[in-house]
Design an enzyme around this catalytic site. Sequence first.
Site, PDB file in Angstrom:
ATOM      1  N   ASN A   1     -11.574   2.913  -7.259  1.00  0.00           N
ATOM      2  CA  ASN A   1     -10.538   3.161  -7.223  1.00  0.00           C
ATOM      3  C   ASN A   1     -10.957   3.459  -5.953  1.00  0.00           C
ATOM      4  O   ASN A   1     -11.576   4.766  -5.976  1.00  0.00           O
ATOM      5  CB  ASN A   1     -10.503   4.088  -8.325  1.00  0.00           C
ATOM      6  CG  ASN A   1      -9.920   3.232  -9.888  1.00  0.00           C
ATOM      7  OD1 ASN A   1     -10.491   2.381  -9.984  1.00  0.00           O
ATOM      8  ND2 ASN A   1     -10.192   3.974 -10.718  1.00  0.00           N
ATOM      9  N   VAL A   2      -9.412   2.994  -4.931  1.00  0.00           N
ATOM     10  CA  VAL A   2      -8.731   3.585  -3.786  1.00  0.00           C
ATOM     11  C   VAL A   2      -8.416   4.934  -4.111  1.00  0.00           C
ATOM     12  O   VAL A   2      -7.863   5.633  -3.785  1.00  0.00           O
ATOM     13  CB  VAL A   2      -8.128   2.532  -2.952  1.00  0.00           C
ATOM     14  CG1 VAL A   2      -9.207   1.910  -2.720  1.00  0.00           C
ATOM     15  CG2 VAL A   2      -6.870   2.520  -3.737  1.00  0.00           C
TER      16      VAL A   2
ATOM     17  N   PRO B   1     -12.135  -1.658 -23.497  1.00  0.00           N
ATOM     18  CA  PRO B   1     -11.459  -1.963 -24.353  1.00  0.00           C
ATOM     19  C   PRO B   1     -11.408  -3.304 -25.031  1.00  0.00           C
ATOM     20  O   PRO B   1     -11.175  -3.748 -25.639  1.00  0.00           O
ATOM     21  CB  PRO B   1      -9.385  -2.262 -24.674  1.00  0.00           C
ATOM     22  CG  PRO B   1      -9.343  -0.896 -23.881  1.00  0.00           C
ATOM     23  CD  PRO B   1     -10.570  -0.413 -22.502  1.00  0.00           C
TER      24      PRO B   1
ATOM     25  N   HIS C   1     -14.822   1.514  -2.552  1.00  0.00           N
ATOM     26  CA  HIS C   1     -14.142   0.187  -2.349  1.00  0.00           C
ATOM     27  C   HIS C   1     -13.162   1.479  -1.284  1.00  0.00           C
ATOM     28  O   HIS C   1     -12.110   0.490  -0.593  1.00  0.00           O
ATOM     29  CB  HIS C   1     -13.370   0.099  -3.249  1.00  0.00           C
ATOM     30  CG  HIS C   1     -13.879  -1.395  -4.108  1.00  0.00           C
ATOM     31  ND1 HIS C   1     -13.407  -1.590  -4.934  1.00  0.00           N
ATOM     32  CD2 HIS C   1     -14.959  -1.880  -3.506  1.00  0.00           C
ATOM     33  CE1 HIS C   1     -14.862  -2.685  -5.566  1.00  0.00           C
ATOM     34  NE2 HIS C   1     -15.996  -2.654  -5.255  1.00  0.00           N
TER      35      HIS C   1
ATOM     36  N   GLY D   1     -13.490   1.145 -17.826  1.00  0.00           N
ATOM     37  CA  GLY D   1     -12.612   0.612 -17.599  1.00  0.00           C
ATOM     38  C   GLY D   1     -12.504  -0.338 -15.946  1.00  0.00           C
ATOM     39  O   GLY D   1     -11.539  -0.295 -15.083  1.00  0.00           O
TER      40      GLY D   1
ATOM     41  N   TYR E   1       0.932  -1.298  -0.088  1.00  0.00           N
ATOM     42  CA  TYR E   1      -0.094   0.547  -0.005  1.00  0.00           C
ATOM     43  C   TYR E   1       1.301   0.889   0.134  1.00  0.00           C
ATOM     44  O   TYR E   1       0.319   2.151  -0.602  1.00  0.00           O
ATOM     45  CB  TYR E   1      -1.027   0.022   0.720  1.00  0.00           C
ATOM     46  CG  TYR E   1      -2.257  -0.582   1.036  1.00  0.00           C
ATOM     47  CD1 TYR E   1      -3.249  -0.159  -0.011  1.00  0.00           C
ATOM     48  CD2 TYR E   1      -2.144  -2.664   1.546  1.00  0.00           C
ATOM     49  CE1 TYR E   1      -4.547  -0.873  -0.156  1.00  0.00           C
ATOM     50  CE2 TYR E   1      -3.359  -3.064   1.132  1.00  0.00           C
ATOM     51  CZ  TYR E   1      -4.506  -2.237   0.399  1.00  0.00           C
ATOM     52  OH  TYR E   1      -5.476  -3.414   0.095  1.00  0.00           O
TER      53      TYR E   1
ATOM     54  N   CYS F   1      -7.103   2.362  12.541  1.00  0.00           N
ATOM     55  CA  CYS F   1      -6.820   1.405  12.940  1.00  0.00           C
ATOM     56  C   CYS F   1      -7.989   0.115  12.518  1.00  0.00           C
ATOM     57  O   CYS F   1      -9.338  -0.220  12.627  1.00  0.00           O
ATOM     58  CB  CYS F   1      -7.573   1.565  14.945  1.00  0.00           C
ATOM     59  SG  CYS F   1      -7.012   0.537  16.029  1.00  0.00           S
TER      60      CYS F   1
HETATM   61  N1  APR Z   1      -9.325   2.458 -20.086  1.00  0.00           N
HETATM   62  C1  APR Z   1     -10.729   1.676 -19.921  1.00  0.00           C
HETATM   63  N2  APR Z   1     -10.778   0.173 -19.333  1.00  0.00           N
HETATM   64  C2  APR Z   1      -9.161  -0.029 -19.803  1.00  0.00           C
HETATM   65  C3  APR Z   1      -7.918   0.316 -19.706  1.00  0.00           C
HETATM   66  C4  APR Z   1      -8.192   1.545 -20.051  1.00  0.00           C
HETATM   67  N3  APR Z   1      -7.188   2.276 -20.100  1.00  0.00           N
HETATM   68  N4  APR Z   1      -7.339  -0.676 -19.824  1.00  0.00           N
HETATM   69  C5  APR Z   1      -7.808  -1.288 -19.158  1.00  0.00           C
HETATM   70  N5  APR Z   1      -8.752  -1.380 -18.867  1.00  0.00           N
HETATM   71  C6  APR Z   1     -10.089  -2.587 -18.380  1.00  0.00           C
HETATM   72  C7  APR Z   1      -9.862  -3.736 -18.835  1.00  0.00           C
HETATM   73  O1  APR Z   1     -10.000  -4.252 -20.025  1.00  0.00           O
HETATM   74  C8  APR Z   1     -10.374  -3.981 -17.203  1.00  0.00           C
HETATM   75  O2  APR Z   1     -11.655  -4.932 -17.830  1.00  0.00           O
HETATM   76  O3  APR Z   1     -10.181  -2.107 -16.982  1.00  0.00           O
HETATM   77  C9  APR Z   1     -11.153  -3.153 -16.333  1.00  0.00           C
HETATM   78  C10 APR Z   1      -9.279  -3.132 -15.178  1.00  0.00           C
HETATM   79  O4  APR Z   1      -9.816  -4.203 -13.675  1.00  0.00           O
HETATM   80  P1  APR Z   1      -9.100  -4.587 -12.918  1.00  0.00           P
HETATM   81  O5  APR Z   1      -7.867  -4.604 -13.145  1.00  0.00           O
HETATM   82  O6  APR Z   1      -9.774  -5.889 -12.608  1.00  0.00           O
HETATM   83  O7  APR Z   1     -10.146  -3.419 -11.991  1.00  0.00           O
HETATM   84  P2  APR Z   1     -11.697  -3.609 -11.409  1.00  0.00           P
HETATM   85  O8  APR Z   1     -11.961  -3.724 -12.231  1.00  0.00           O
HETATM   86  O9  APR Z   1     -11.416  -1.924 -11.004  1.00  0.00           O
HETATM   87  O10 APR Z   1     -11.749  -4.310 -10.207  1.00  0.00           O
HETATM   88  C11 APR Z   1     -13.003  -4.109  -9.607  1.00  0.00           C
HETATM   89  O11 APR Z   1     -11.268  -5.227  -7.705  1.00  0.00           O
HETATM   90  O12 APR Z   1      -9.430  -5.712  -6.662  1.00  0.00           O
HETATM   91  C12 APR Z   1     -10.303  -5.742  -6.399  1.00  0.00           C
HETATM   92  O13 APR Z   1     -10.846  -3.765  -5.012  1.00  0.00           O
HETATM   93  C13 APR Z   1     -10.445  -4.048  -6.277  1.00  0.00           C
HETATM   94  O14 APR Z   1     -11.831  -1.883  -6.939  1.00  0.00           O
HETATM   95  C14 APR Z   1     -11.029  -2.751  -7.616  1.00  0.00           C
HETATM   96  C15 APR Z   1     -12.017  -4.187  -7.818  1.00  0.00           C
END
Ligand code: APR
Length: 242
Positions: free
Chosen positions: A85-86, A208, A109, A181, A50, A117
């Site tokens: 997103n954090v 994408p 999240h 995303g 973190y 704590c």
């Molecule tokens: N623009 C748009 N989307 C994108 C881009 C981009 N430039 N690059 C990647 N992506 C997409 C990917 O195709 C994927 O679907 O963003 C997504 C990212 O996915 P994850 O990494 O799984 O992130 P997220 O969906 O936010 O995860 C959800 O899971 O890990 C936990 O708590 C954490 O908040 C997080 C949650």
Amino acid sequence: MLVITGAGISAESGIPTFRGPGGHWRNLDPAKLATENAFRADPKLVWDWYRERRQMIRAAQPNAAHVALVRIAVQSRDFLLVTQNVDDLHRRAEWVGQRIPAGKMVQIHGDIFVTRCSHCDFRRRENEPEGPATLVPPCPSCGGPLRPGVVWFGETLPPREVQRVEDFLSHGACDLTLVIGTTALFGYIVQWALDAKGRLGRLIEINPEESPVSAFATETVREPAAVALPKLVARLPRWFTM
Ligand code: APR
């Protein structure tokens, strides 16, 4: 208007997504680090992860997608951003000197810059740059182990934040829902998107890749968010005057 974002919107700011390339840290899977079990087993390892991520986020800048969303937020009659997103890039993004007001944004999240704590109600913000840690910081109030103010896998969502989303959706379906995303792996994300869309609304996915939301989208934009969102904003005024 409801906007749901995930890690993909910050990808072009240089912050790796969780499940994309660069998501692993020291060869470790985030899904295994972001859990209470991982923290119990090796709190210093989890703290280091973190801390490094906070440092990376501090050095990053909001991208064109974050900025385009500010414009949408300030120009919409009724708007809520629900981000998984954090990071603080939505909060820092500016458009003509304006930002998304805190009341129009839910970090479902949690917030990586909040430390809390594990045992008592103590909370603080991590505003200063951090060096490598030697120990897990103890709570100044009760001595318990401090932990990041984020929601780990298997934990419940913050009830007050969930309520804010539910309250917004209780006013009825949205004219426009954007899902940007996110792999949308969590049922509540898909459900909120569907509730917002209602029977007749528009749901646009910007990603994408396909996600569980794609099947319900009225339009899918298979482009990076920083490319797609500024173009989308240019189309919005026409829709809002319809
Ligand atoms: N623009 C748009 N989307 C994108 C881009 C981009 N430039 N690059 C990647 N992506 C997409 C990917 O195709 C994927 O679907 O963003 C997504 C990212 O996915 P994850 O990494 O799984 O992130 P997220 O969906 O936010 O995860 C959800 O899971 O890990 C936990 O708590 C954490 O908040 C997080 C949650």
